[in-house]
Design an enzyme around this catalytic site. Structure first.
Site, PDB file in Angstrom:
ATOM      1  N   ILE A   1      41.101 -24.857 -33.629  1.00  0.00           N
ATOM      2  CA  ILE A   1      41.876 -23.778 -32.990  1.00  0.00           C
ATOM      3  C   ILE A   1      42.588 -22.958 -34.068  1.00  0.00           C
ATOM      4  CG2 ILE A   1      43.912 -25.230 -32.512  1.00  0.00           C
ATOM      5  CD1 ILE A   1      43.648 -23.698 -29.604  1.00  0.00           C
ATOM      6  N   HIS A   2      42.357 -21.657 -34.052  1.00  0.00           N
ATOM      7  CA  HIS A   2      42.978 -20.837 -35.109  1.00  0.00           C
ATOM      8  C   HIS A   2      43.248 -19.380 -34.739  1.00  0.00           C
ATOM      9  CE1 HIS A   2      38.755 -19.585 -35.666  1.00  0.00           C
ATOM     10  NE2 HIS A   2      39.294 -18.470 -36.109  1.00  0.00           N
ATOM     11  N   ARG A   3      42.867 -18.944 -33.546  1.00  0.00           N
ATOM     12  CA  ARG A   3      43.056 -17.525 -33.208  1.00  0.00           C
ATOM     13  C   ARG A   3      44.528 -17.153 -33.257  1.00  0.00           C
ATOM     14  NH1 ARG A   3      38.968 -14.900 -33.920  1.00  0.00           N
ATOM     15  NH2 ARG A   3      37.224 -16.267 -33.584  1.00  0.00           N
TER      16      ARG A   3
ATOM     17  N   ARG B   1      48.447 -18.940 -31.891  1.00  0.00           N
ATOM     18  CA  ARG B   1      49.478 -19.376 -32.842  1.00  0.00           C
ATOM     19  C   ARG B   1      50.876 -18.926 -32.424  1.00  0.00           C
ATOM     20  NH1 ARG B   1      46.439 -17.766 -38.275  1.00  0.00           N
ATOM     21  NH2 ARG B   1      44.846 -19.391 -38.294  1.00  0.00           N
TER      22      ARG B   1
ATOM     23  N   ASP C   1      38.484 -22.324 -30.032  1.00  0.00           N
ATOM     24  CA  ASP C   1      38.614 -20.877 -29.842  1.00  0.00           C
ATOM     25  C   ASP C   1      37.826 -20.129 -30.919  1.00  0.00           C
ATOM     26  OD1 ASP C   1      40.162 -21.248 -32.104  1.00  0.00           O
ATOM     27  OD2 ASP C   1      42.006 -20.413 -31.257  1.00  0.00           O
TER      28      ASP C   1
END
Ligand code: UD1
Ligand code: UDP
Length: 366
Positions: free
Chosen positions: A203-205, A209, A278
């Site tokens: 998950i990094h979008r 965050r 994501d």
């Protein structure tokens, strides 16, 4: 043709690894790495593992705000393009490195080739959407991976120079598919996991965050994780920093690991009970590998991946109820789940998409 390829992030290094051998068979390539990603685990490791040539120019730009980061790339790129005098600048995907490469070239009157053209989420709140729209409108060659991407471009009046070439990332997965099929590949990761005995997550979008989003997806992962089927979360350093800054903690059933190499990541996907992500790249990879995938976003640009998944890919956003229902349907726990995962891995066959060859041929005027 003399081509300057601009990369900078993990997925771009991976895409470049798929393209460079075919591109260099008929073209002269100069490789520029903006350094947008700079950790060994996010960038350096892929050179060795995927046999990528060292960059001819490493800009060492690193992180920062969007304007600042893109601005530093433009400043560093312009003199290089002036000296290298390429016939084309090739950019991949939708990152700030894509934007800088396309804009820097266009300002100097150098034709732009865009790999993964035409993808749209129709959400201008996403930094990637801005980058793709600008890159597409500046490009002479638009290499679309899917029919939907071609239709999106047509919807914006872009028809000339559009080529439906397929998905470059599939070419690379096809190259390593046989290496990761055996359960021994999972043992070799050293993570002590068993087929079907875990859920794999990334998950990094940017939208995931924010503090409310992090509260929502950590609760979602915590709900799906079980002591006998943990979530293995390969954590992007940007997400790690955001979690730390907000003081968000994760339960023990979510096992956080450092970003992994390319083959290890594919292995972890293939042998998982399901993938939760994501990521655009991970989404398609899980589709090619046949693994159930829950997309932790409210939209996806990869419409075909969902439509052609026979229900195995579900866009659940951060909705816990939807995620749980989809997981129960797609990936039963226990022995049945382990058997399904083992059979899937054993049966893996994936043909290359041939995207690299088509891109090289179009650029050669064939
Ligand atoms: C970028 C892309 C995104 C792509 C993703 C792939 C943009 C706007 N976004 O997001 O489209 O899906 O790459 O992974 O270009 N960081 C490190 N070490 C690194 C890299 C990043 O610590 O090697 C941390 C830094 O705190 C940095 C933050 O991550 O500020 C964000 O990195 P950045 O490259 O700006 O964006 P990504 O979130 O990686
Ligand atoms: N990936 C990787 N290590 C990881 C997580 C992902 O090598 O720990 C690979 C993944 O297999 C895919 C690519 O990185 O090939 C996707 O990149 P990312 O998720 O960073 O970006 P996106 O595709 O969303 O732009």
């Amino acid at each position: 043709m003399r081509i300057v390829s601009v990369v900078g992030t993990r997925p771009q290094l991976i895409k470049a690894a798929a393209l460079w051998p075919v591109l260099r068979a008929s073209h002269d390539e100069v490789f520029v790495d903006t350094g947008q990603h700079y950790d060994e685990a996010m960038a350096g490791t892929f050179f060795g593992e995927l046999g990528l040539p060292r960059p001819d120019h490493a800009l060492g730009v690193g992180g920062g705000g969007h304007g600042e980061q893109t601005g530093r790339m433009l400043t560093a790129l312009e003199p290089i393009l002036i000296v290298e005098r390429p016939d084309a600048v090739l950019v991949y995907g939708d990152t700030n490195s894509t934007l800088a490469g396309a804009l820097g070239a266009a300002k100097l009157g150098i034709p732009v080739a865009h790999v993964e053209a035409g993808l749209r989420s129709f959400d201008r709140g996403m930094p990637e959407e801005i980058n793709r729209v600008v890159a597409d409108h500046l490009s002479r060659w638009l290499f679309a991976p899917t029919p939907t991407a071609v239709a999106n471009l047509a919807g914006e009046g872009i028809v000339d120079g559009v080529h439906l070439v397929g998905d470059l990332m599939q070419d690379l997965v096809a190259r390593v598919a046989l290496e990761i099929r055996d359960p021994g590949a999972l043992v070799a990761t050293g993570l002590g996991l068993i087929p079907g005995g875990y859920l794999f997550a990334t998950i990094h979008r940017a939208e995931n965050r924010t503090a409310p989003a992090m509260a929502a997806w950590t609760a979602l992962l915590a709900e799906l994780a079980a002591v006998d089927r943990p979530v293995v979360l390969s954590l992007h350093p940007g997400t790690r920093a955001a979690l730390a800054a907000s003081g968000t903690t994760l339960p023990a059933t979510i096992r956080v690991i450092e970003p992994q190499g390319y083959r290890t990541t594919l292995t972890l996907q293939l042998h998982a009970a399901a993938v939760l992500t994501d990521s655009g790249g991970v989404q398609r990879e899980s589709a090619w590998l046949g693994v159930p995938c829950l997309v932790l976003r409210s939209t996806t640009e990869w419409v075909e991946a969902v439509e052609e998944s026979a229900g195995r890919m579900v866009v659940v956003g951060l909705d816990r109820g939807r995620a749980r229902a989809a997981l129960e349907r797609l990936a039963p726990a226990g022995e049945v789940g382990a058997l399904i995962a083992a059979e899937r891995a054993a049966g893996l066959r994936l043909p290359p998409a041939g995207a690299g060859e088509r891109i090289a041929a179009v650029l050669a005027g064939r």
